[in-house]
Design a protein around this motif. Structure first.
Motif, PDB file in Angstrom:
ATOM      1  N   GLU A  44      70.246  98.297  -7.849  1.00 25.46           N
ATOM      2  CA  GLU A  44      70.117  99.592  -7.194  1.00 25.46           C
ATOM      3  C   GLU A  44      69.643 100.647  -8.189  1.00 25.46           C
ATOM      4  O   GLU A  44      70.142 100.735  -9.311  1.00 25.46           O
ATOM      5  CB  GLU A  44      71.469 100.026  -6.607  1.00 25.46           C
ATOM      6  CG  GLU A  44      71.378 101.301  -5.783  1.00 25.46           C
ATOM      7  CD  GLU A  44      72.731 101.777  -5.277  1.00 25.46           C
ATOM      8  OE1 GLU A  44      73.664 101.916  -6.090  1.00 25.46           O
ATOM      9  OE2 GLU A  44      72.834 102.022  -4.056  1.00 25.46           O
ATOM     10  N   LYS A  45      68.664 101.425  -7.729  1.00 25.46           N
ATOM     11  CA  LYS A  45      68.247 102.576  -8.523  1.00 25.46           C
ATOM     12  C   LYS A  45      68.822 103.812  -7.850  1.00 25.46           C
ATOM     13  O   LYS A  45      68.837 103.915  -6.628  1.00 25.46           O
ATOM     14  CB  LYS A  45      66.732 102.677  -8.575  1.00 25.46           C
ATOM     15  CG  LYS A  45      66.090 101.530  -9.316  1.00 25.46           C
ATOM     16  CD  LYS A  45      65.320 102.001 -10.486  1.00 25.46           C
ATOM     17  CE  LYS A  45      64.777 100.855 -11.297  1.00 25.46           C
ATOM     18  NZ  LYS A  45      63.624 101.217 -12.104  1.00 25.46           N
ATOM     19  N   ARG A  95      71.627 112.051  -4.920  1.00 22.97           N
ATOM     20  CA  ARG A  95      72.056 111.557  -3.598  1.00 22.97           C
ATOM     21  C   ARG A  95      71.139 110.463  -3.061  1.00 22.97           C
ATOM     22  O   ARG A  95      71.390 109.929  -1.980  1.00 22.97           O
ATOM     23  CB  ARG A  95      72.059 112.741  -2.624  1.00 22.97           C
ATOM     24  CG  ARG A  95      73.082 113.822  -2.961  1.00 22.97           C
ATOM     25  CD  ARG A  95      72.984 115.030  -2.028  1.00 22.97           C
ATOM     26  NE  ARG A  95      71.703 115.736  -2.187  1.00 22.97           N
ATOM     27  CZ  ARG A  95      70.682 115.622  -1.354  1.00 22.97           C
ATOM     28  NH1 ARG A  95      70.768 114.863  -0.275  1.00 22.97           N
ATOM     29  NH2 ARG A  95      69.574 116.308  -1.582  1.00 22.97           N
ATOM     30  N   LEU A  96      70.086 110.137  -3.793  1.00 22.34           N
ATOM     31  CA  LEU A  96      69.149 109.116  -3.339  1.00 22.34           C
ATOM     32  C   LEU A  96      69.388 107.808  -4.086  1.00 22.34           C
ATOM     33  O   LEU A  96      69.706 107.820  -5.283  1.00 22.34           O
ATOM     34  CB  LEU A  96      67.707 109.568  -3.595  1.00 22.34           C
ATOM     35  CG  LEU A  96      67.054 110.489  -2.585  1.00 22.34           C
ATOM     36  CD1 LEU A  96      67.681 111.862  -2.546  1.00 22.34           C
ATOM     37  CD2 LEU A  96      65.564 110.595  -2.855  1.00 22.34           C
ATOM     38  N   SER A  97      69.245 106.715  -3.371  1.00 19.85           N
ATOM     39  CA  SER A  97      69.343 105.407  -4.006  1.00 19.85           C
ATOM     40  C   SER A  97      68.429 104.442  -3.263  1.00 19.85           C
ATOM     41  O   SER A  97      68.108 104.647  -2.094  1.00 19.85           O
ATOM     42  CB  SER A  97      70.781 104.895  -4.013  1.00 19.85           C
ATOM     43  OG  SER A  97      71.241 104.713  -2.689  1.00 19.85           O
ATOM     44  N   SER A  98      68.054 103.371  -3.957  1.00 22.80           N
ATOM     45  CA  SER A  98      67.149 102.411  -3.347  1.00 22.80           C
ATOM     46  C   SER A  98      67.403 101.039  -3.926  1.00 22.80           C
ATOM     47  O   SER A  98      67.857 100.898  -5.072  1.00 22.80           O
ATOM     48  CB  SER A  98      65.701 102.829  -3.605  1.00 22.80           C
ATOM     49  OG  SER A  98      64.819 101.952  -2.947  1.00 22.80           O
ATOM     50  N   ILE A  99      67.116 100.032  -3.125  1.00 23.52           N
ATOM     51  CA  ILE A  99      67.322  98.659  -3.553  1.00 23.52           C
ATOM     52  C   ILE A  99      66.226  97.788  -2.960  1.00 23.52           C
ATOM     53  O   ILE A  99      65.656  98.107  -1.918  1.00 23.52           O
ATOM     54  CB  ILE A  99      68.736  98.167  -3.162  1.00 23.52           C
ATOM     55  CG1 ILE A  99      69.125  96.928  -3.950  1.00 23.52           C
ATOM     56  CG2 ILE A  99      68.850  97.949  -1.662  1.00 23.52           C
ATOM     57  CD1 ILE A  99      70.618  96.700  -3.998  1.00 23.52           C
ATOM     58  N   SER A 112      62.857  96.745   1.346  1.00 23.61           N
ATOM     59  CA  SER A 112      63.589  97.703   0.518  1.00 23.61           C
ATOM     60  C   SER A 112      64.185  98.754   1.432  1.00 23.61           C
ATOM     61  O   SER A 112      63.676  99.004   2.540  1.00 23.61           O
ATOM     62  CB  SER A 112      62.636  98.373  -0.484  1.00 23.61           C
ATOM     63  OG  SER A 112      63.285  99.422  -1.181  1.00 23.61           O
ATOM     64  N   ILE A 113      65.277  99.362   0.990  1.00 25.52           N
ATOM     65  CA  ILE A 113      65.836 100.507   1.701  1.00 25.52           C
ATOM     66  C   ILE A 113      65.973 101.687   0.760  1.00 25.52           C
ATOM     67  O   ILE A 113      66.157 101.521  -0.456  1.00 25.52           O
ATOM     68  CB  ILE A 113      67.193 100.195   2.361  1.00 25.52           C
ATOM     69  CG1 ILE A 113      68.227  99.760   1.318  1.00 25.52           C
ATOM     70  CG2 ILE A 113      67.050  99.153   3.448  1.00 25.52           C
ATOM     71  CD1 ILE A 113      69.617  99.635   1.896  1.00 25.52           C
ATOM     72  N   LEU A 114      65.826 102.858   1.354  1.00 32.36           N
ATOM     73  CA  LEU A 114      66.061 104.112   0.634  1.00 32.36           C
ATOM     74  C   LEU A 114      67.202 104.814   1.355  1.00 32.36           C
ATOM     75  O   LEU A 114      67.120 105.049   2.562  1.00 32.36           O
ATOM     76  CB  LEU A 114      64.803 104.978   0.660  1.00 32.36           C
ATOM     77  CG  LEU A 114      64.933 106.378   0.051  1.00 32.36           C
ATOM     78  CD1 LEU A 114      65.114 106.306  -1.461  1.00 32.36           C
ATOM     79  CD2 LEU A 114      63.690 107.221   0.384  1.00 32.36           C
TER      80      LEU A 114
END
Lengths: 113, 113
Positions: B55-56, B60-64, B72-74
């Motif tokens: 996960e990056k 408040r934002l993250s993505s994998i 991918s999801i944001l």
């Protein structure tokens, strides 16, 4: 933070005229790109440029289009004889090296009448 | 032909809500997946993902990224009105020395107060 700058922000031209869109990429970047976005559509790849030559171009990038890096800082996109369907937002982008993110300029909105 | 599909195409939420934006892809020579935020003009870089399952995160934002399932999801938690924008997913494809992005249509996020 360094950024990609594009001029002009908006260009209106008549069909058949030549236009040159200008970009100053981030100074230590090595890869340069043009993308375009027709209103309401996807951002589309036009051309990539590395080591003073085109490395790849899309089907959109036909003989009417050309790119140049005339002086080591500017990167230009020329459309020789504009068509109505060339109306779009044109984004310049640059990248430091392979596998790093592309950084985009604010775009030039081209309107062909 | 490389393909990037984002869903939903648009989303309206209230401030404070959490949202999940989706991106699935088909690409021949996958290098990385990037998320950009597009407000009025330039896409601005958010994340670049190359490895599955890591996960990056930025505020408040993250993505994998899931390279097995090709998506991918944001995530955006505690949304604010300033998060209103089009979120673009792009996949970097490289054949040989070329490197270019293929974009999805984007998800238009509207955060109401």
């Amino acid at each position: 933070e360094p950024e990609v700058t594009q001029t002009p922000s908006h260009q209106v031209t008549q069909m058949g005229q030549e236009v040159i869109l200008r970009c100053v990429p981030i100074s230590n970047h090595l890869y340069f790109y043009w993308y375009r976005q027709i209103l309401g559509q996807k951002v589309e790849f036009l051309v990539s440029f590395y080591n003073n030559e085109i490395s790849e171009k899309s089907e959109i990038f036909d003989d009417q289009f050309s790119v140049e890096r005339p002086d080591g800082s500017n990167f230009t996109l020329k459309i020789r004889s504009t068509k109505l369907e060339d109306s779009a937002m044109y984004f310049c982008a640059s990248m430091m090296q392979g596998h790093s993110p592309l950084h985009f300029g604010n775009g030039t909105r081209l309107t062909v009448t | 032909e490389d393909k990037v599909v984002q869903s939903p195409l648009s989303l309206v939420v209230h401030e404070g809500d959490t949202v999940t934006l989706n991106c699935s892809y088909e690409v021949t020579n996958f290098r990385s997946l990037l998320w950009y935020k597009q407000e009025k003009k330039a896409p601005t870089f958010l994340f670049m993902l190359t490895s599955s399952g890591i996960e990056k995160k930025s505020g408040r934002l993250s993505s994998i990224l899931d390279k097995k399932e090709l998506f991918s999801i944001l995530n955006i938690t505690a949304t604010q009105t300033g998060d209103s924008a089009i979120y673009l997913c792009a996949v970097a494809d490289s054949g040989g020395s070329n490197y270019k992005l293929t974009f999805g249509k984007g998800t238009l996020l509207t955060v109401n107060p």
